[in-house]
Design a protein around this motif. Structure first.
Motif, PDB file in Angstrom:
ATOM      1  N   GLN A 194      47.143   8.075  33.335  1.00 47.53           N
ATOM      2  CA  GLN A 194      48.301   8.348  32.497  1.00 47.53           C
ATOM      3  C   GLN A 194      49.491   8.753  33.363  1.00 47.53           C
ATOM      4  N   MET A 195      50.672   8.275  33.004  1.00 49.70           N
ATOM      5  CA  MET A 195      51.891   8.644  33.719  1.00 49.70           C
ATOM      6  C   MET A 195      52.628   9.761  32.973  1.00 49.70           C
ATOM      7  N   ALA A 196      53.174  10.695  33.747  1.00 51.04           N
ATOM      8  CA  ALA A 196      54.040  11.747  33.218  1.00 51.04           C
ATOM      9  C   ALA A 196      55.286  11.753  34.095  1.00 51.04           C
ATOM     10  N   VAL A 197      56.386  11.234  33.570  1.00 53.83           N
ATOM     11  CA  VAL A 197      57.602  11.072  34.375  1.00 53.83           C
ATOM     12  C   VAL A 197      58.678  12.032  33.875  1.00 53.83           C
ATOM     13  N   HIS A 198      59.127  12.883  34.775  1.00 51.27           N
ATOM     14  CA  HIS A 198      60.204  13.834  34.502  1.00 51.27           C
ATOM     15  C   HIS A 198      61.504  13.076  34.292  1.00 51.27           C
TER      16      HIS A 198
ATOM     17  N   ARG B  89      53.144   0.998  37.525  1.00 45.84           N
ATOM     18  CA  ARG B  89      52.274  -0.157  37.294  1.00 45.84           C
ATOM     19  C   ARG B  89      50.894   0.056  37.915  1.00 45.84           C
ATOM     20  N   GLU B  90      50.861   0.580  39.145  1.00 43.44           N
ATOM     21  CA  GLU B  90      49.568   0.785  39.793  1.00 43.44           C
ATOM     22  C   GLU B  90      48.744   1.835  39.054  1.00 43.44           C
ATOM     23  N   ALA B  91      49.396   2.913  38.609  1.00 35.86           N
ATOM     24  CA  ALA B  91      48.667   3.940  37.860  1.00 35.86           C
ATOM     25  C   ALA B  91      48.187   3.403  36.521  1.00 35.86           C
ATOM     26  N   HIS B  92      49.037   2.647  35.857  1.00 34.49           N
ATOM     27  CA  HIS B  92      48.693   2.053  34.558  1.00 34.49           C
ATOM     28  C   HIS B  92      47.484   1.134  34.690  1.00 34.49           C
TER      29      HIS B  92
ATOM     30  N   GLY C 173      50.520  -2.170  26.649  1.00 35.93           N
ATOM     31  CA  GLY C 173      49.586  -1.114  26.273  1.00 35.93           C
ATOM     32  C   GLY C 173      50.032   0.293  26.610  1.00 35.93           C
ATOM     33  N   VAL C 174      51.348   0.546  26.565  1.00 35.96           N
ATOM     34  CA  VAL C 174      51.853   1.895  26.833  1.00 35.96           C
ATOM     35  C   VAL C 174      51.289   2.895  25.832  1.00 35.96           C
ATOM     36  N   GLU C 175      51.216   2.481  24.575  1.00 34.15           N
ATOM     37  CA  GLU C 175      50.746   3.395  23.532  1.00 34.15           C
ATOM     38  C   GLU C 175      49.303   3.821  23.785  1.00 34.15           C
ATOM     39  N   GLY C 176      48.463   2.884  24.243  1.00 31.57           N
ATOM     40  CA  GLY C 176      47.072   3.232  24.515  1.00 31.57           C
ATOM     41  C   GLY C 176      46.930   4.213  25.659  1.00 31.57           C
ATOM     42  N   ASN C 177      47.748   4.056  26.672  1.00 30.18           N
ATOM     43  CA  ASN C 177      47.698   4.973  27.811  1.00 30.18           C
ATOM     44  C   ASN C 177      48.428   6.286  27.547  1.00 30.18           C
ATOM     45  N   ARG C 178      49.262   6.273  26.496  1.00 32.66           N
ATOM     46  CA  ARG C 178      50.058   7.457  26.121  1.00 32.66           C
ATOM     47  C   ARG C 178      50.897   7.951  27.292  1.00 32.66           C
ATOM     48  N   HIS C 179      51.585   7.033  27.932  1.00 31.37           N
ATOM     49  CA  HIS C 179      52.465   7.432  29.022  1.00 31.37           C
ATOM     50  C   HIS C 179      53.545   8.367  28.473  1.00 31.37           C
ATOM     51  N   ARG C 180      53.885   9.358  29.282  1.00 33.81           N
ATOM     52  CA  ARG C 180      54.712  10.471  28.828  1.00 33.81           C
ATOM     53  C   ARG C 180      56.097  10.467  29.475  1.00 33.81           C
TER      54      ARG C 180
END
Length: 532
Positions: free
Chosen positions: A337-341, A329-332, A360-367
């Motif tokens: 952008q988040m990249a979570v293994h 949430r803080e990064a968003h 807005g996950v799609e806009g940030n393209r979280h991975r």
């Protein structure tokens, strides 16, 4: 400098597949793509150089969306233990390597106990027989486990440590095998011995190496403070051969009940300074935050919703849902952008639940990184949210034992690339190097064959997940650019984009699939300048 490249077979994109004969480069960008005649005319009128390709094939540069650049540089100077068939052979290789190296630590990488004749994990006592006076650390192929000798265990304070990642025998003695957080602590102890110059050396070595393989941009993950500083120094001196998109660790590592982070100092610093995704210069940009949410299938530390088929464990998460939620949430909100293994399906459930709580996950393209065990309902949820994924096709071949790990029921959920594409999920390809071979053609080969020619059991259950060559190349160029917010500049050879391209020794569309892994890169250009 204006250069016109004529008489080539130039693939400007793969979906759709477009081919032209010429391109013109000016000021690091593509000025024109099209016919020889017009390209020659532009060069003549602007006083540019004309380069005759004599029919050679040009592709957009490969973009590896997830690797560990400094770890790769270290690996290139470690004992190579890939393919070792026994503990006896491992000891011989380490002993020979130790005689030649003058480093404080003896390091090796790439062993897999599944290949060993002894049918067991190596131990510290095995390594003590070869090297006793220097610390030895040998990482498993997955980079989620390692075996240390007694000296290294002592230096890392792990012999008596009460951590789940310190593996003990029936007598309660530490065996030297360490996983996840315990392995991280051992690596931190080793890294304390390195200088900033060491980091610069490793990063430059890796940058040169990936460029020689036709990679023009990388997403380097789990970047810590000194790594970022070394990258910044190399970029300032113009010594980076590739474009680097950095995904940072959120803070200093430690071990607590809530996870592996003592604090979030790096994330907090980025927020305080207002640094968002894409901040940086030509060759180096801060892209986002990387979180290691679980382990690996090979070490049985990936977190599954049901127990492994060959062990009475489900694995476990490396971070609590609460802490993951806080970081994401803080990064968003900070525009990062988040990249979570996420390898196990239970971990992916947790990641998707956290992503679902955002707007807005799609806009940030979280991975999601890896997405190794992915159920159909999870594919649907990823598509609905607009989550993208960085995947590693060569895992299919390396993890030849995976059906034994997860059983026949779950085998169809293993690396479901085609299903993801069909639901509209954008995939970027990567190697997770040094975990998998860095050569992109090994990755392409794996994506279009899925171990068919190696008799990998997974192929029988997932034949429908084979990708065609256009899909695989698209994922390794445009797809990787897209999941790093760089598709407007990279990924295809279109007018106005950066001139990052490679020259090949033959056309991949004109060879048998078995020959794909033998294709060679003759030249690599970044911003129109030859870097290899």
């Amino acid at each position: 400098m204006i250069r016109a490249f004529l008489n080539g077979k130039i693939y400007t994109s793969f979906k759709p597949k477009k081919i032209v004969n010429a391109l013109v480069v000016a000021n690091e960008r593509i000025l024109y793509v099209g016919s020889n005649e017009k390209a020659r005319k532009i060069a003549r009128e602007l006083g540019g150089e004309v380069i005759d390709l004599h029919g050679k094939v040009i592709f957009p540069g490969f973009i590896d969306s997830h690797l560990h650049l400094e770890e790769l540089g270290m690996y290139l100077e470690m004992a190579d233990l890939r393919g070792v068939k026994s503990i006896k052979e491992l000891k011989e290789k380490v002993g020979d390597f130790a005689k030649k190296t003058k480093t404080t630590w003896i390091l090796g990488h790439g062993w897999d106990q599944e290949l060993f004749d002894e049918k067991r994990w190596p131990t510290r006592w095995d390594l003590d027989e070869v090297v006793k006076e220097k610390p030895v650390m040998l990482s498993r192929v997955c980079l989620h486990a390692a075996v240390l000798n007694t000296k290294a265990m002592e230096l890392a304070d792990l012999l008596e440590a009460e951590l789940p990642g310190v593996i003990r025998d029936e007598d309660g003695k530490a065996t030297g095998v360490v996983k996840e957080e315990a392995f991280e602590l051992a690596r931190e102890k080793f890294k304390e011995t390195l200088t900033l110059k060491d980091y610069e050396h490793f990063l430059k070595t890796a940058s040169d190496y990936v460029s020689s393989l036709g990679i023009t941009a990388v997403g380097t993950v789990s970047v810590e403070e000194r790594t970022l500083k070394a990258l910044t120094n190399l970029e300032a001196r113009r010594e980076l051969r590739v474009r680097v998109f950095a995904y940072l660790d959120p803070g200093k590592r430690g071990v607590k009940e809530s996870g592996m982070f003592e604090n979030l100092d790096i994330l907090n610093a980025l927020k305080k300074l207002g640094i968002r995704s894409g901040f940086g210069r030509k060759k180096l940009k801060i892209q986002g935050i990387k979180i290691l949410a679980d382990g690996s299938l090979g070490a049985r530390t990936a977190w599954l919703s049901e127990p492994y088929s060959d062990a009475s464990t489900r694995g476990y998460p490396n971070i609590s849902k609460e802490l993951l939620q806080k970081i994401v949430r803080e990064a968003h909100e900070a525009g990062l952008q988040m990249a979570v293994h996420g390898i196990g399906d239970a971990t992916i459930d947790m990641i998707l639940e956290v992503y679902s709580s955002l707007g807005g996950v799609e806009g940030n393209r979280h991975r999601i990184e890896h997405a190794s065990i992915l159920r159909e309902d999870q594919i649907e949820k990823m598509a609905e949210l607009g989550v993208v994924a960085s995947v590693q096709p060569h895992f299919v071949i390396t993890d030849w034992w995976v059906v034994k790990r997860v059983g026949e029921k779950r085998a169809k959920w293993v690396y479901p690339f085609k299903s993801m594409l069909e639901r509209g999920i954008i995939l970027g390809f990567s190697t997770d190097s040094p975990i998998e071979p860095t050569n992109p053609w090994e990755t392409i080969y794996a994506a279009v064959t899925r171990g068919k020619h190696e008799n990998v059991e997974t192929y029988r259950y997932t034949e429908d997940e084979v990708m065609n060559l256009e899909e695989a190349l698209h994922a390794y160029t445009y797809g990787s650019a897209y999941i790093m917010h760089a598709e407007k500049e990279l990924g295809t050879l279109e007018e106005g984009k950066l001139a990052d391209f490679i020259v090949l020794d033959r056309d991949p569309f004109e060879v048998e699939e078995k020959e794909l892994r033998g294709i060679k890169v003759l030249e690599t250009y970044v911003g129109g300048s030859k870097h290899y």
